[in-house]
Design a protein around this motif. Sequence first.
Motif, short mmCIF file in Angstrom:
data_model
loop_
_atom_site.label_atom_id
_atom_site.label_comp_id
_atom_site.label_asym_id
_atom_site.label_seq_id
_atom_site.Cartn_x
_atom_site.Cartn_y
_atom_site.Cartn_z
N ARG A 191 10.07 2.38 -6.34
CA ARG A 191 8.65 2.58 -6.11
C ARG A 191 7.89 1.25 -6.11
NH1 ARG A 191 4.92 7.08 -9.26
NH2 ARG A 191 3.06 6.85 -7.93
N GLU A 192 8.24 0.37 -7.07
CA GLU A 192 7.61 -0.94 -7.11
C GLU A 192 7.98 -1.77 -5.88
OE1 GLU A 192 8.22 -3.23 -10.59
OE2 GLU A 192 7.06 -1.90 -11.88
N ARG A 193 9.24 -1.64 -5.45
CA ARG A 193 9.69 -2.36 -4.28
C ARG A 193 8.90 -1.94 -3.04
NH1 ARG A 193 15.44 -0.79 -2.62
NH2 ARG A 193 14.24 0.83 -1.57
N LYS A 194 8.70 -0.64 -2.90
CA LYS A 194 7.93 -0.14 -1.75
C LYS A 194 6.49 -0.60 -1.81
CE LYS A 194 6.90 4.12 0.74
NZ LYS A 194 7.09 5.58 0.79
N ALA A 195 5.90 -0.58 -3.03
CA ALA A 195 4.53 -1.05 -3.18
C ALA A 195 4.42 -2.54 -2.83
CB ALA A 195 4.06 -0.81 -4.62
N GLY A 196 5.44 -3.32 -3.22
CA GLY A 196 5.45 -4.75 -2.88
C GLY A 196 5.54 -4.97 -1.39
N ASN A 197 6.38 -4.19 -0.71
CA ASN A 197 6.48 -4.28 0.75
C ASN A 197 5.14 -4.00 1.41
OD1 ASN A 197 9.23 -4.81 0.61
ND2 ASN A 197 9.81 -2.67 0.84
N ASN A 198 4.47 -2.94 0.96
CA ASN A 198 3.20 -2.54 1.56
C ASN A 198 2.11 -3.57 1.29
OD1 ASN A 198 4.37 -0.18 2.48
ND2 ASN A 198 3.78 1.00 0.69
N LEU A 199 2.12 -4.13 0.06
CA LEU A 199 1.11 -5.13 -0.27
C LEU A 199 1.27 -6.37 0.60
CD1 LEU A 199 -1.19 -6.13 -2.07
CD2 LEU A 199 0.53 -6.95 -3.70
N MET A 200 2.51 -6.82 0.78
CA MET A 200 2.74 -8.01 1.59
C MET A 200 2.38 -7.74 3.05
SD MET A 200 6.13 -10.44 1.74
CE MET A 200 5.90 -10.85 0.01
N ALA A 201 2.73 -6.55 3.55
CA ALA A 201 2.42 -6.21 4.93
C ALA A 201 0.91 -6.13 5.15
CB ALA A 201 3.07 -4.88 5.31
N THR A 202 0.19 -5.56 4.17
CA THR A 202 -1.26 -5.43 4.28
C THR A 202 -1.94 -6.79 4.24
OG1 THR A 202 -1.17 -3.25 3.22
CG2 THR A 202 -3.29 -4.35 3.28
N THR A 203 -1.48 -7.65 3.33
CA THR A 203 -2.07 -8.99 3.22
C THR A 203 -1.87 -9.78 4.50
OG1 THR A 203 -1.59 -8.98 0.85
CG2 THR A 203 -2.08 -11.10 1.85
N TYR A 204 -0.66 -9.68 5.05
CA TYR A 204 -0.34 -10.40 6.29
C TYR A 204 -1.22 -9.90 7.44
CZ TYR A 204 2.31 -11.38 10.56
OH TYR A 204 2.67 -11.74 11.83
N ARG A 205 -1.40 -8.60 7.51
CA ARG A 205 -2.16 -8.03 8.63
C ARG A 205 -3.66 -8.18 8.44
NH1 ARG A 205 2.77 -5.64 8.66
NH2 ARG A 205 3.64 -5.43 10.76
N LEU A 206 -4.10 -8.34 7.20
CA LEU A 206 -5.51 -8.63 6.97
C LEU A 206 -5.91 -9.94 7.64
CD1 LEU A 206 -8.16 -7.91 5.53
CD2 LEU A 206 -7.32 -9.15 3.52
N SER A 207 -4.97 -10.89 7.67
CA SER A 207 -5.26 -12.17 8.31
C SER A 207 -5.48 -12.00 9.80
CB SER A 207 -4.10 -13.15 8.06
OG SER A 207 -2.92 -12.73 8.73
N ARG A 208 -4.87 -10.97 10.40
CA ARG A 208 -5.06 -10.75 11.84
C ARG A 208 -6.42 -10.16 12.16
NH1 ARG A 208 0.83 -8.45 13.90
NH2 ARG A 208 1.87 -10.48 13.92
N VAL A 209 -7.14 -9.72 11.13
CA VAL A 209 -8.52 -9.28 11.32
C VAL A 209 -9.47 -10.43 11.03
CG1 VAL A 209 -10.29 -7.66 10.57
CG2 VAL A 209 -7.92 -6.92 10.69
N VAL A 210 -9.25 -11.11 9.90
CA VAL A 210 -10.16 -12.15 9.46
C VAL A 210 -10.14 -13.36 10.39
CG1 VAL A 210 -10.74 -13.72 7.58
CG2 VAL A 210 -9.96 -11.39 7.07
N ALA A 211 -8.93 -13.80 10.80
CA ALA A 211 -8.83 -15.01 11.63
C ALA A 211 -9.52 -14.85 12.98
CB ALA A 211 -7.35 -15.39 11.80
N PRO A 212 -9.25 -13.78 13.76
CA PRO A 212 -9.98 -13.61 15.03
C PRO A 212 -11.48 -13.44 14.83
CG PRO A 212 -8.02 -12.24 15.00
CD PRO A 212 -8.21 -12.75 13.60
N PHE A 213 -11.87 -12.76 13.73
CA PHE A 213 -13.29 -12.58 13.45
C PHE A 213 -13.97 -13.94 13.24
CE2 PHE A 213 -16.78 -12.14 10.41
CZ PHE A 213 -17.59 -11.23 11.07
N LEU A 214 -13.32 -14.80 12.46
CA LEU A 214 -13.88 -16.13 12.22
C LEU A 214 -14.01 -16.93 13.51
CD1 LEU A 214 -12.09 -17.26 8.91
CD2 LEU A 214 -14.52 -16.73 9.22
N ILE A 215 -12.95 -16.90 14.31
CA ILE A 215 -12.98 -17.66 15.57
C ILE A 215 -14.00 -17.08 16.53
CG2 ILE A 215 -11.64 -18.11 17.67
CD1 ILE A 215 -9.33 -18.90 16.03
N GLY A 216 -14.04 -15.73 16.63
CA GLY A 216 -14.98 -15.09 17.55
C GLY A 216 -16.43 -15.32 17.17
N MET A 217 -16.75 -15.24 15.86
CA MET A 217 -18.12 -15.36 15.41
C MET A 217 -18.59 -16.82 15.27
SD MET A 217 -19.29 -12.27 15.18
CE MET A 217 -18.31 -11.96 16.67
#
Length: 388
Positions: A111-137
């Motif tokens: 269960r902890e392993r799965k939570a760690g996978n999801n946390l890392m995936a979410t953090t990585y994909r959050l950058s794909r929202v923030v980075a384009p937003f910063l460049i676009g704005m």
Amino acid sequence: MGDELYKMAYLWIAVEELGTRAGYVTSLQLAIVVLGALAGGHWLERRRLDRALIGIDWLRAGFCLIPAIFLFAGIRSLPVLIGSTLAITALGAVFDPALQGTIPLLSRSARERKAGNNLMATTYRLSRVVAPFLIGMLSKVIPLAAFFVIDAITFLLSAISLRSVGPTLSQAIPAESQQNVRKRNWKRGISVLREHPQVLRVLLAKSFCAGLWYLGYTLGFVLLAREIDSSGLMTYGLIMASYGAGNLGSALLFGSFERKRTEEWVYLGIILIGGAFLMMALSSSLVWICIFAAICATGGPLNDTPMLELVQDRIRPEDQFAVLRMRMALENGFMLLFSLISPLLLALAGTRTTLLLAGVLCLATVLVALHQKRQESKALLFKSANEL
């Protein structure tokens, strides 16, 4: 976020300077990733992991500042940009699978392993929202060089974060794993995959489609944006931000799902990517292109996380790092192949036809993989019946 900011900034400059020939720049970058995954990881295994990862982040921050200094001085040097990019890419090829490989070591339960996978995936994909937003704005407010400075700051913040968990990370690595690193080189990854045909089949299908995805996501998206608005970095930022939003939303929504048939989830993600490429190629409106970019992005977490879970469920913990390195090498190897042919393909067929072709090939790959799975199941049933 650092990787995404740098990727968007250098891609925009490269396409502006070279057009479709920018594919050769990305090809060289991908070749560095393959070499880094095969050779650099072997170097990393001989060193204290937390200190090595922190050092890599410091180096990446330094290389980000090099093109920034030139740009602030009014010098737009493509060789400097490419050189810094290749250095950052090589370091990332060592850093990424090593960081991913720490999850089973730090997890006390599935269960902890799965939570760690999801946390890392979410953090990585959050950058794909923030980075384009910063460049676009901010593209109309601050110079392009400032994005490289912001990029360097994000790598420094990553180093600080790793330093806070460094002792825990080092204690989690078994002494045996430090003593037998010579046994776990890239050849070990090949032998382990041959022992697990299901993992190999899914990995090959996913890697081939990763090449198709790269063709559409990198040059395809930026050229599509320039086709709509030749001078608008904001248009490119909107498309990429839409992709990032779909990526993050998918990770948050599907990350906690209980998956019993992980192979089918991988194929579902590939279908979404291929189908979205088809629709983007047929769309003329920026709104619809952004919508389909978001749909395309939902396929990422639907094939990445199940692929990782399949490796963690089927492969022994001591062999997972070698397999993860082989995964990076295979995926980036196919990306390299399609990147090499992309300038010719885009010049001859055009951006939209190339996206259509990528979508069709993604869907065809899923059909082939499912057919192989069915044949394998029939063979196992036949073998079981003969044994009875």
